[in-house]
Write a protein that holds these residues in place. Structure first.
Motif, PDB file in Angstrom:
ATOM      1  N   ILE A 293      -0.888  -4.778  12.617  1.00 48.01           N
ATOM      2  CA  ILE A 293      -1.623  -3.607  12.104  1.00 48.01           C
ATOM      3  C   ILE A 293      -0.671  -2.645  11.409  1.00 48.01           C
ATOM      4  N   TRP A 294       0.489  -2.399  12.010  1.00 49.62           N
ATOM      5  CA  TRP A 294       1.454  -1.483  11.402  1.00 49.62           C
ATOM      6  C   TRP A 294       1.954  -2.004  10.062  1.00 49.62           C
ATOM      7  N   LEU A 295       2.247  -3.300  10.007  1.00 51.35           N
ATOM      8  CA  LEU A 295       2.696  -3.868   8.731  1.00 51.35           C
ATOM      9  C   LEU A 295       1.597  -3.787   7.683  1.00 51.35           C
ATOM     10  N   GLY A 296       0.360  -4.065   8.097  1.00 52.34           N
ATOM     11  CA  GLY A 296      -0.769  -3.978   7.167  1.00 52.34           C
ATOM     12  C   GLY A 296      -0.966  -2.567   6.641  1.00 52.34           C
ATOM     13  N   LEU A 297      -0.869  -1.584   7.544  1.00 54.55           N
ATOM     14  CA  LEU A 297      -1.017  -0.186   7.119  1.00 54.55           C
ATOM     15  C   LEU A 297       0.110   0.226   6.184  1.00 54.55           C
ATOM     16  N   PHE A 298       1.304  -0.263   6.460  1.00 57.85           N
ATOM     17  CA  PHE A 298       2.429   0.066   5.581  1.00 57.85           C
ATOM     18  C   PHE A 298       2.204  -0.492   4.172  1.00 57.85           C
ATOM     19  N   ILE A 299       1.753  -1.736   4.097  1.00 58.31           N
ATOM     20  CA  ILE A 299       1.506  -2.349   2.783  1.00 58.31           C
ATOM     21  C   ILE A 299       0.399  -1.611   2.038  1.00 58.31           C
ATOM     22  N   LEU A 300      -0.660  -1.234   2.766  1.00 59.04           N
ATOM     23  CA  LEU A 300      -1.779  -0.555   2.128  1.00 59.04           C
ATOM     24  C   LEU A 300      -1.418   0.863   1.683  1.00 59.04           C
ATOM     25  N   GLN A 301      -0.566   1.529   2.442  1.00 57.95           N
ATOM     26  CA  GLN A 301      -0.277   2.935   2.184  1.00 57.95           C
ATOM     27  C   GLN A 301       1.065   3.168   1.494  1.00 57.95           C
ATOM     28  N   ARG A 302       1.781   2.094   1.160  1.00 54.43           N
ATOM     29  CA  ARG A 302       3.132   2.263   0.622  1.00 54.43           C
ATOM     30  C   ARG A 302       3.159   3.135  -0.616  1.00 54.43           C
ATOM     31  N   LYS A 303       2.254   2.886  -1.553  1.00 52.28           N
ATOM     32  CA  LYS A 303       2.285   3.631  -2.812  1.00 52.28           C
ATOM     33  C   LYS A 303       1.975   5.111  -2.605  1.00 52.28           C
ATOM     34  N   ARG A 304       1.144   5.406  -1.595  1.00 50.86           N
ATOM     35  CA  ARG A 304       0.813   6.808  -1.330  1.00 50.86           C
ATOM     36  C   ARG A 304       1.923   7.505  -0.553  1.00 50.86           C
ATOM     37  N   LEU A 305       2.530   6.782   0.395  1.00 52.68           N
ATOM     38  CA  LEU A 305       3.529   7.401   1.252  1.00 52.68           C
ATOM     39  C   LEU A 305       4.922   7.413   0.635  1.00 52.68           C
ATOM     40  N   TRP A 306       5.253   6.363  -0.103  1.00 48.93           N
ATOM     41  CA  TRP A 306       6.583   6.308  -0.710  1.00 48.93           C
ATOM     42  C   TRP A 306       6.491   5.578  -2.051  1.00 48.93           C
ATOM     43  N   PRO A 307       6.066   6.280  -3.074  1.00 46.62           N
ATOM     44  CA  PRO A 307       5.834   5.630  -4.375  1.00 46.62           C
ATOM     45  C   PRO A 307       7.109   5.465  -5.190  1.00 46.62           C
ATOM     46  N   PHE A 308       8.277   5.702  -4.580  1.00 46.85           N
ATOM     47  CA  PHE A 308       9.512   5.750  -5.351  1.00 46.85           C
ATOM     48  C   PHE A 308      10.169   4.380  -5.522  1.00 46.85           C
ATOM     49  N   VAL A 309       9.710   3.368  -4.794  1.00 49.12           N
ATOM     50  CA  VAL A 309      10.386   2.076  -4.809  1.00 49.12           C
ATOM     51  C   VAL A 309       9.913   1.236  -5.985  1.00 49.12           C
ATOM     52  N   ASP A 310      10.863   0.832  -6.826  1.00 50.02           N
ATOM     53  CA  ASP A 310      10.600  -0.102  -7.919  1.00 50.02           C
ATOM     54  C   ASP A 310      10.792  -1.508  -7.366  1.00 50.02           C
ATOM     55  N   LEU A 311       9.701  -2.301  -7.349  1.00 54.23           N
ATOM     56  CA  LEU A 311       9.777  -3.630  -6.738  1.00 54.23           C
ATOM     57  C   LEU A 311      10.767  -4.539  -7.451  1.00 54.23           C
ATOM     58  N   ARG A 312      10.916  -4.354  -8.769  1.00 55.62           N
ATOM     59  CA  ARG A 312      11.910  -5.165  -9.490  1.00 55.62           C
ATOM     60  C   ARG A 312      13.320  -4.799  -9.055  1.00 55.62           C
ATOM     61  N   GLU A 313      13.556  -3.518  -8.830  1.00 58.59           N
ATOM     62  CA  GLU A 313      14.862  -3.098  -8.341  1.00 58.59           C
ATOM     63  C   GLU A 313      15.074  -3.563  -6.903  1.00 58.59           C
ATOM     64  N   LEU A 314      14.001  -3.565  -6.120  1.00 57.87           N
ATOM     65  CA  LEU A 314      14.095  -4.027  -4.735  1.00 57.87           C
ATOM     66  C   LEU A 314      14.549  -5.477  -4.673  1.00 57.87           C
ATOM     67  N   ALA A 315      14.051  -6.306  -5.600  1.00 62.47           N
ATOM     68  CA  ALA A 315      14.365  -7.738  -5.593  1.00 62.47           C
ATOM     69  C   ALA A 315      15.650  -8.068  -6.338  1.00 62.47           C
ATOM     70  N   ALA A 316      16.340  -7.067  -6.909  1.00 67.12           N
ATOM     71  CA  ALA A 316      17.569  -7.320  -7.659  1.00 67.12           C
ATOM     72  C   ALA A 316      18.673  -7.767  -6.704  1.00 67.12           C
ATOM     73  N   LEU A 317      19.255  -8.948  -6.967  1.00 71.39           N
ATOM     74  CA  LEU A 317      20.253  -9.524  -6.070  1.00 71.39           C
ATOM     75  C   LEU A 317      21.538  -9.878  -6.823  1.00 71.39           C
ATOM     76  N   SER A 318      21.840  -9.111  -7.844  1.00 69.06           N
ATOM     77  CA  SER A 318      23.078  -9.347  -8.584  1.00 69.06           C
ATOM     78  C   SER A 318      24.272  -9.019  -7.693  1.00 69.06           C
ATOM     79  N   PRO A 319      25.453  -9.617  -7.958  1.00 67.20           N
ATOM     80  CA  PRO A 319      26.641  -9.298  -7.141  1.00 67.20           C
ATOM     81  C   PRO A 319      26.941  -7.802  -7.083  1.00 67.20           C
TER      82      PRO A 319
END
Length: 413
Positions: A162-188
């Motif tokens: 439930i907590w994970l589901g609520l986080f996914i549903l509310q992520r954009k409202r609670l913390w809209p600052f994360v760029d998913l492309r930047e999150l997945a960036a794995l350069s050295p």
């Protein structure tokens, strides 16, 4: 913020009460032991990111970097500890409960990070609303599943889901600052930057981990000495201390600005007054608590946890007696936080932990479960004395300095 912390503490208490009533002290002991592993592990795995945000110093880290570390680091650490628990204790029930507890901690970590950002931006009302709704929904689901299935690990996994589901549903409202492309960036270069963040945050995370052991060490020691069932009886009374820590934590946060200003202005008498008056108030309240526990302690335990716990009312008297010194010590430690004496703070915590462990090992075999509370008392007194010594040294050497206060964290009960 007090409401938010109280919601989590109340949910924890309700879970413990449900376990005690449905399965009894043995299952409660297993749950308490699993929490004793998960709480310090979460402080280490969360890398004190919330505290970093609260003092508005991100040190070049982006929200995506923080979120990446919150996803990866706990996942690695939380995978290792259940494996150790399963190997060392050789108990399938304990292992299953531990997996449920660690899943909850993993999901809770995302909200811990988000709440740090919301506090940083002054949106504390949103923190309270989210915490209250999240705890209400998840406990209702937990109670329904647990009452129907009598399967504690399953019910704990439901909370985590439930907590994970609520986080996914509310992520954009609670913390809209994360760029998913930047999150997945794995350069050295990006991975090296994130590694430097880990190295920068690890010292404070270690300090918080040591601090959390002052609440979890008695659980390990008592389980080792007396077994999981007796630990369950101890935990029932001990959790009243954890509930009181909600009020103490809020009071500690409210003291920090005044302590910081007294340090800045060099007003030593005002500084000591702001530390000692609340600490003395805790002692007075503790005496009232002892009287209440002596009169109706057994009735309270039976009402909350069931009739099997009524014979352990004396433990509630011990818990009330320890509360004053323990809370007073927590308030005195705020002075060390306000003075930004990070190395001294770690030393103070290590002193308290060492005295607690030694006292418990010495006294518990002779006194039984009350020896655990006496060990906590001795550790608190040692930490209080060490805090006062460090603060006297600070005033002698650094009076007039202008430190930036670090918010005092509260260990998950």
């Amino acid at each position: 913020m007090a409401l938010s912390t109280a919601a989590l503490a109340l949910q924890q208490w309700l879970i413990m009460a449900a376990i005690a009533r449905i399965e009894g002290p043995m299952a409660l002991g297993y749950y308490t032991l699993a929490q004793a592993f998960a709480t310090p592990a979460s402080y280490l795995a969360w890398l004190a990111m919330r505290q970093q945000l609260l003092v508005s110093r991100e040190d070049g880290a982006s929200p995506a970097d923080f979120m990446f570390l919150r996803i990866v680091v706990p996942l690695l650490l939380f995978a290792l500890l259940p494996a150790f628990i399963g190997f060392y204790y050789a108990s399938a029930s304990l292992l299953a409960i531990s997996l449920g507890v660690f899943a909850m901690k993993y999901a809770e970590g995302f909200f811990d990070l988000i709440y740090g950002r919301l506090q940083q931006t002054g949106q504390t009302r949103l923190v309270a609303m989210t915490s209250l709704s999240r705890c209400a929904v998840s406990f209702a689901a937990f109670a329904a599943i647990y009452a129907w299935s009598r399967n504690l690990p399953l019910a704990l996994l439901v909370i985590a889901a439930i907590w994970l589901g609520l986080f996914i549903l509310q992520r954009k409202r609670l913390w809209p600052f994360v760029d998913l492309r930047e999150l997945a960036a794995l350069s050295p270069a990006r991975l090296m930057k994130r590694w430097r963040i880990v190295m920068h945050l690890t010292p404070l995370a270690v300090s918080l981990t040591v601090m959390s052991f002052t609440t979890t060490a008695p659980r390990f020691l008592l389980e080792h000495l007396f077994g999981a069932e007796e630990l369950g009886y101890f935990a029932a009374s001990y959790h009243f201390l954890a509930l009181g820590s909600v009020v103490v934590s809020s009071l500690g946060h409210s003291l920090l600005p005044g302590l910081s200003k007294a340090l800045k202005d060099g007003r030593q008498r005002s500084f000591w007054k702001q530390l000692f008056f609340p600490a003395l108030l805790m002692q007075a309240l503790s005496l009232i608590g002892v009287g209440l526990a002596w009169l109706i302690g057994s009735d309270i335990l039976a009402l909350v946890y069931g009739p099997r716990f009524a014979g352990y009312g004396n433990l509630l008297i011990w818990a009330a007696a320890v509360a004053g010194p323990l809370y007073g010590t927590a308030l005195l430690t705020n002075g060390v936080h306000a003075a930004q004496m990070k190395r001294s703070l770690l030393g103070v915590q290590l002193v308290g932990l060492a005295v607690l462990v030694a006292s418990t090992l010495l006294l518990a075999p002779r006194m039984g479960l009350p020896g655990g509370f006496v060990g906590i008392l001795m550790g608190a007194l040692a930490q209080a004395l060490a805090s006062v010594v460090q603060l006297i040294r600070f005033w002698r050497n650094h009076a007039g300095a202008t430190p930036t206060p670090t918010p005092t964290p509260t260990p998950t009960p």
